[in-house]
Design an enzyme around this catalytic site. Structure first.
Site, PDB file in Angstrom:
ATOM      1  CE  LYS A   1      -4.462  -1.869   1.174  1.00 23.52           C
ATOM      2  NZ  LYS A   1      -5.546  -1.774   2.459  1.00 23.52           N
TER       3      LYS A   1
ATOM      4  NE  ARG B  57      -7.959  -8.351   0.587  1.00 27.17           N
ATOM      5  CZ  ARG B  57      -7.671  -7.433  -0.548  1.00 27.17           C
ATOM      6  NH1 ARG B  57      -6.595  -6.519  -0.327  1.00 27.17           N
ATOM      7  NH2 ARG B  57      -7.962  -7.623  -1.816  1.00 27.17           N
TER       8      ARG B  57
HETATM    9  N1  LIG Z   1     -10.833  -6.580   4.300  1.00 31.28           N
HETATM   10  C1  LIG Z   1     -10.056  -5.860   3.127  1.00 31.28           C
HETATM   11  N2  LIG Z   1     -10.333  -5.714   1.941  1.00 31.28           N
HETATM   12  C2  LIG Z   1      -9.467  -5.114   1.238  1.00 31.28           C
HETATM   13  N3  LIG Z   1      -9.961  -4.976  -0.131  1.00 31.28           N
HETATM   14  C3  LIG Z   1      -9.072  -4.218  -1.014  1.00 31.28           C
HETATM   15  C4  LIG Z   1      -8.132  -3.535  -0.644  1.00 31.28           C
HETATM   16  C5  LIG Z   1      -7.125  -2.815  -1.729  1.00 31.28           C
HETATM   17  O1  LIG Z   1      -6.209  -3.951  -1.990  1.00 31.28           O
HETATM   18  P1  LIG Z   1      -6.289  -4.581  -3.317  1.00 31.28           P
HETATM   19  O2  LIG Z   1      -7.133  -5.540  -3.313  1.00 31.28           O
HETATM   20  O3  LIG Z   1      -4.881  -5.103  -3.724  1.00 31.28           O
HETATM   21  O4  LIG Z   1      -6.491  -3.320  -4.459  1.00 31.28           O
HETATM   22  P2  LIG Z   1      -7.597  -3.050  -5.306  1.00 31.28           P
HETATM   23  O5  LIG Z   1      -8.619  -2.527  -4.466  1.00 31.28           O
HETATM   24  O6  LIG Z   1      -7.262  -1.748  -6.115  1.00 31.28           O
HETATM   25  O7  LIG Z   1      -8.161  -4.234  -6.238  1.00 31.28           O
HETATM   26  N4  LIG Z   1      -7.529  -3.638   0.750  1.00 31.28           N
HETATM   27  C6  LIG Z   1      -8.256  -4.423   1.470  1.00 31.28           C
HETATM   28  C7  LIG Z   1      -8.274  -4.303   3.030  1.00 31.28           C
HETATM   29  O8  LIG Z   1      -7.100  -3.574   3.573  1.00 31.28           O
HETATM   30  N5  LIG Z   1      -8.857  -5.188   3.827  1.00 31.28           N
END
Ligand SMILES: Nc1nc2ncc(COP(=O)(O)OP(=O)(O)O)nc2c(=O)[nH]1
Length: 280
Positions: free
Chosen positions: A220, A254
């Site tokens: 992040k 995660r």
């Molecule tokens: N529970 C939970 N869910 C999440 N979903 C997405 C993201 C963002 O990360 P990522 O899925 O890699 O990116 P994107 O939302 O751009 O797909 N972060 C979280 C988190 O910190 N906690």
């Protein structure tokens, strides 16, 4: 402690690794890497082989400024990936805030609903209640497109804690069992780097709410601001954040990089196992 999901009772006596499967063209760190069904399924298989305890499948980016994706498109992206992932012997979570996608995912057999908006959308609680699925309730404000405008807090730890407690109560009131609920601070959502770090410093207070704590620091932006590293060079920082999160009460981490995180947690566990008494 455990996390009760639809098919699995996840033992949380040790930290668990949730592997991220973004079936999207625009996720902040791996958008387009596996956004077709075949490569996404292969990615699920690889993450399980690397030691993922849980898979988290998402069809819509939640990064700041992300455009909205309609429910049909989101479901179309993940449906076949979910079906295949459910055959891999680990709990499978669907990362969505849309009740209609939740219902389809649960009808297809999803074990967990991971909602970055903590089941606030109309119909979300009803979609999950009675399903037997686990839920992750995460703190954010607004929508990805607007959330950074809402990053104003007097006491971010107290305010996030109060929000999560309220959402947990709403889930309980809708009939979702207490042991199916996990909470998540939502690092990077409607929070500045300072808010993220202050919240991280106070994370144990969130764990003390008494629910399993799920945490997502992987790759992040705040890690990039601390280290000066671009998103593709944030694995060391992500591992450091994962271990710090575990030391402050996190039960589920995660991550994108499962193998590296599993190794780091093995070292963590080996030291814990070596403890033979309070004086040693
Ligand atoms: N529970 C939970 N869910 C999440 N979903 C997405 C993201 C963002 O990360 P990522 O899925 O890699 O990116 P994107 O939302 O751009 O797909 N972060 C979280 C988190 O910190 N906690």
């Amino acid at each position: 402690m455990h996390w009760q999901t639809r098919r699995f009772r996840v033992d949380l006596s040790r930290p668990r690794v949730m592997g991220i499967v973004n079936v999207t063209p625009d996720s902040f760190s791996d958008g387009g890497s596996h956004d077709d069904t075949r490569t996404a399924i292969a990615h699920c298989e690889r993450l399980v082989a690397e030691g993922a305890d849980i898979l988290d499948i998402g069809g819509e980016s939640t990064r700041p400024g992300a455009p909205r994706v309609d429910a049909d498109m989101e479901w179309e992206r993940i449906a076949d990936v979910l079906t295949a992932a459910l055959q891999l012997g680990v709990p499978v979570s669907v990362d969505t805030c849309k009740p209609e996608v939740m219902r389809r995912a649960l009808d297809a057999g999803a074990d967990i609903i991971n909602d970055v908006q903590a089941l606030q959308k109309p119909g979300a609680l009803a979609a999950v209640a009675g399903s037997g699925a686990g839920v992750c309730l995460m703190h954010m404000r607004g929508e990805p497109a607007s959330m950074m405008d809402l990053a104003v807090y007097g006491d971010v730890v107290a305010e996030v804690g109060a929000f999560l407690a309220q959402r947990a109560q709403a889930a309980l009131d809708s009939g979702i069992p207490a042991d199916a609920i996990a909470l998540d601070p939502g690092y990077g959502f409607a929070k500045t780097a300072e808010h993220n770090l202050r919240l991280f410093a106070g994370q144990q207070r969130l764990a003390d709410l008494g629910y399993p704590l799920l945490v997502g620091w992987s790759r992040k932006r705040t890690l990039g601001e601390i280290t000066g590293r671009p998103v593709e060079q944030r694995l060391p920082a992500s591992i450091a954040a994962a271990l710090r999160a575990v030391s402050a009460g996190a039960n589920v981490i995660r991550v994108h990089d499962v193998a590296a995180t599993v190794d780091a947690l093995k070292v963590w566990a080996a030291v814990d196992a070596a403890k033979i008494g309070p004086t040693e």
